[in-house]
Motif scaffolding. Structure first.
Motif, PDB file in Angstrom:
ATOM      1  N   GLN A  52      10.139   4.489  78.873  1.00 46.93           N
ATOM      2  CA  GLN A  52       9.837   3.120  79.296  1.00 46.93           C
ATOM      3  C   GLN A  52      10.964   2.565  80.160  1.00 46.93           C
ATOM      4  OE1 GLN A  52       9.397   4.025  75.984  1.00 46.93           O
ATOM      5  NE2 GLN A  52       7.181   4.154  76.167  1.00 46.93           N
ATOM      6  N   ALA A  53      12.184   2.848  79.786  1.00 47.45           N
ATOM      7  CA  ALA A  53      13.330   2.354  80.552  1.00 47.45           C
ATOM      8  C   ALA A  53      13.288   2.881  81.984  1.00 47.45           C
ATOM      9  CB  ALA A  53      14.635   2.764  79.865  1.00 47.45           C
ATOM     10  N   TRP A  91      -2.453  -9.627  71.116  1.00 48.09           N
ATOM     11  CA  TRP A  91      -1.014  -9.667  70.860  1.00 48.09           C
ATOM     12  C   TRP A  91      -0.593  -8.785  69.701  1.00 48.09           C
ATOM     13  CZ3 TRP A  91       2.138 -10.425  74.427  1.00 48.09           C
ATOM     14  CH2 TRP A  91       1.825 -11.286  75.472  1.00 48.09           C
ATOM     15  N   GLU A  92      -1.419  -8.667  68.667  1.00 46.74           N
ATOM     16  CA  GLU A  92      -1.059  -7.802  67.543  1.00 46.74           C
ATOM     17  C   GLU A  92      -0.970  -6.349  67.990  1.00 46.74           C
ATOM     18  OE1 GLU A  92      -3.431 -10.175  67.386  1.00 46.74           O
ATOM     19  OE2 GLU A  92      -2.611 -11.554  65.911  1.00 46.74           O
ATOM     20  N   LEU A  93      -1.960  -5.898  68.778  1.00 51.71           N
ATOM     21  CA  LEU A  93      -1.928  -4.524  69.281  1.00 51.71           C
ATOM     22  C   LEU A  93      -0.800  -4.326  70.287  1.00 51.71           C
ATOM     23  CD1 LEU A  93      -5.745  -3.782  69.721  1.00 51.71           C
ATOM     24  CD2 LEU A  93      -4.209  -2.971  67.909  1.00 51.71           C
ATOM     25  N   THR A  94      -0.531  -5.332  71.095  1.00 50.74           N
ATOM     26  CA  THR A  94       0.560  -5.250  72.061  1.00 50.74           C
ATOM     27  C   THR A  94       1.888  -5.029  71.361  1.00 50.74           C
ATOM     28  OG1 THR A  94      -0.588  -6.655  73.656  1.00 50.74           O
ATOM     29  CG2 THR A  94       1.819  -6.542  73.845  1.00 50.74           C
ATOM     30  N   LEU A  95       2.173  -5.823  70.344  1.00 45.04           N
ATOM     31  CA  LEU A  95       3.444  -5.688  69.640  1.00 45.04           C
ATOM     32  C   LEU A  95       3.513  -4.411  68.810  1.00 45.04           C
ATOM     33  CD1 LEU A  95       4.055  -9.410  68.666  1.00 45.04           C
ATOM     34  CD2 LEU A  95       5.200  -8.071  70.438  1.00 45.04           C
ATOM     35  N   THR A  96       2.375  -3.973  68.300  1.00 45.32           N
ATOM     36  CA  THR A  96       2.341  -2.695  67.585  1.00 45.32           C
ATOM     37  C   THR A  96       2.642  -1.555  68.538  1.00 45.32           C
ATOM     38  OG1 THR A  96       0.743  -3.572  65.997  1.00 45.32           O
ATOM     39  CG2 THR A  96       0.925  -1.175  66.159  1.00 45.32           C
ATOM     40  N   TYR A  98       4.296  -1.785  71.316  1.00 47.62           N
ATOM     41  CA  TYR A  98       5.690  -1.920  71.736  1.00 47.62           C
ATOM     42  C   TYR A  98       6.613  -1.251  70.720  1.00 47.62           C
ATOM     43  CZ  TYR A  98      10.096  -3.870  73.313  1.00 47.62           C
ATOM     44  OH  TYR A  98      11.385  -4.004  73.757  1.00 47.62           O
ATOM     45  N   SER A  99       6.334  -1.450  69.454  1.00 48.85           N
ATOM     46  CA  SER A  99       7.245  -0.931  68.431  1.00 48.85           C
ATOM     47  C   SER A  99       6.953   0.506  68.020  1.00 48.85           C
ATOM     48  CB  SER A  99       7.244  -1.831  67.197  1.00 48.85           C
ATOM     49  OG  SER A  99       5.987  -1.823  66.582  1.00 48.85           O
ATOM     50  N   SER A 100       5.691   0.932  68.096  1.00 51.17           N
ATOM     51  CA  SER A 100       5.373   2.279  67.611  1.00 51.17           C
ATOM     52  C   SER A 100       4.844   3.223  68.686  1.00 51.17           C
ATOM     53  CB  SER A 100       4.358   2.200  66.471  1.00 51.17           C
ATOM     54  OG  SER A 100       3.131   1.700  66.939  1.00 51.17           O
ATOM     55  N   GLY A 101       4.549   2.692  69.854  1.00 50.35           N
ATOM     56  CA  GLY A 101       4.096   3.527  70.948  1.00 50.35           C
ATOM     57  C   GLY A 101       2.602   3.401  71.234  1.00 50.35           C
ATOM     58  N   THR A 106      -3.435   3.994  70.309  1.00 49.51           N
ATOM     59  CA  THR A 106      -4.634   4.612  70.856  1.00 49.51           C
ATOM     60  C   THR A 106      -5.303   5.515  69.823  1.00 49.51           C
ATOM     61  OG1 THR A 106      -3.693   4.518  73.074  1.00 49.51           O
ATOM     62  CG2 THR A 106      -5.531   6.041  72.740  1.00 49.51           C
ATOM     63  N   LYS A 107      -4.528   6.296  69.097  1.00 51.20           N
ATOM     64  CA  LYS A 107      -5.088   7.160  68.055  1.00 51.20           C
ATOM     65  C   LYS A 107      -5.757   6.343  66.961  1.00 51.20           C
ATOM     66  CE  LYS A 107      -1.733  10.871  68.636  1.00 51.20           C
ATOM     67  NZ  LYS A 107      -0.554  11.527  68.037  1.00 51.20           N
ATOM     68  N   LEU A 108      -5.124   5.238  66.575  1.00 52.98           N
ATOM     69  CA  LEU A 108      -5.689   4.400  65.527  1.00 52.98           C
ATOM     70  C   LEU A 108      -6.978   3.712  65.945  1.00 52.98           C
ATOM     71  CD1 LEU A 108      -2.438   2.803  64.095  1.00 52.98           C
ATOM     72  CD2 LEU A 108      -3.891   4.510  62.995  1.00 52.98           C
TER      73      LEU A 108
END
Length: 109
Positions: A52-53, A91-96, A98-101, A106-108
């Protein structure tokens, strides 16, 4: 956090149409420690991983790691969050993501 850092962060959030509450994310990620490491590849204020960086224009090499530069990493992180929100529109999926990839979310789904 210095006033100028706070102002810069708020400006980046506003310019990218992101909620002002996201200014707490570097507190949660790193407690504003530029050398913070999350143990799974994330580093710096925002715990950005190497891919990401690089994708968002940060330099990482033997001499420089822009993830520990507040302004550069904030710009990269806000653009990344903006792209994640455009992808999920939630926003919940966005932050998830962000923190877990992205692949984890996508798999979930």
């Amino acid at each position: 956090m210095k006033d100028s850092s706070d102002t810069y962060l708020e400006k980046q959030l506003t310019n990218n149409g992101l909620p002002k509450e996201l200014k707490l994310l570097p507190v949660v990620c790193s407690a504003f420690n530029p050398k913070s490491d999350n143990g799974i590849g994330g580093y710096g204020f925002w715990h950005l991983n190497y891919p990401q960086a690089i994708k968002y224009g940060l330099t990482i090499n033997s001499y420089i790691d822009d993830r520990s530069d507040f302004e550069k990493s904030t710009k990269a992180a806000t653009l990344y969050i903006k792209d994640l929100h455009a992808l999920y529109n939630n926003w919940e999926l966005t932050l998830t993501a962000y923190s877990s990839g992205v692949s984890t979310v996508t798999k979930l789904l």
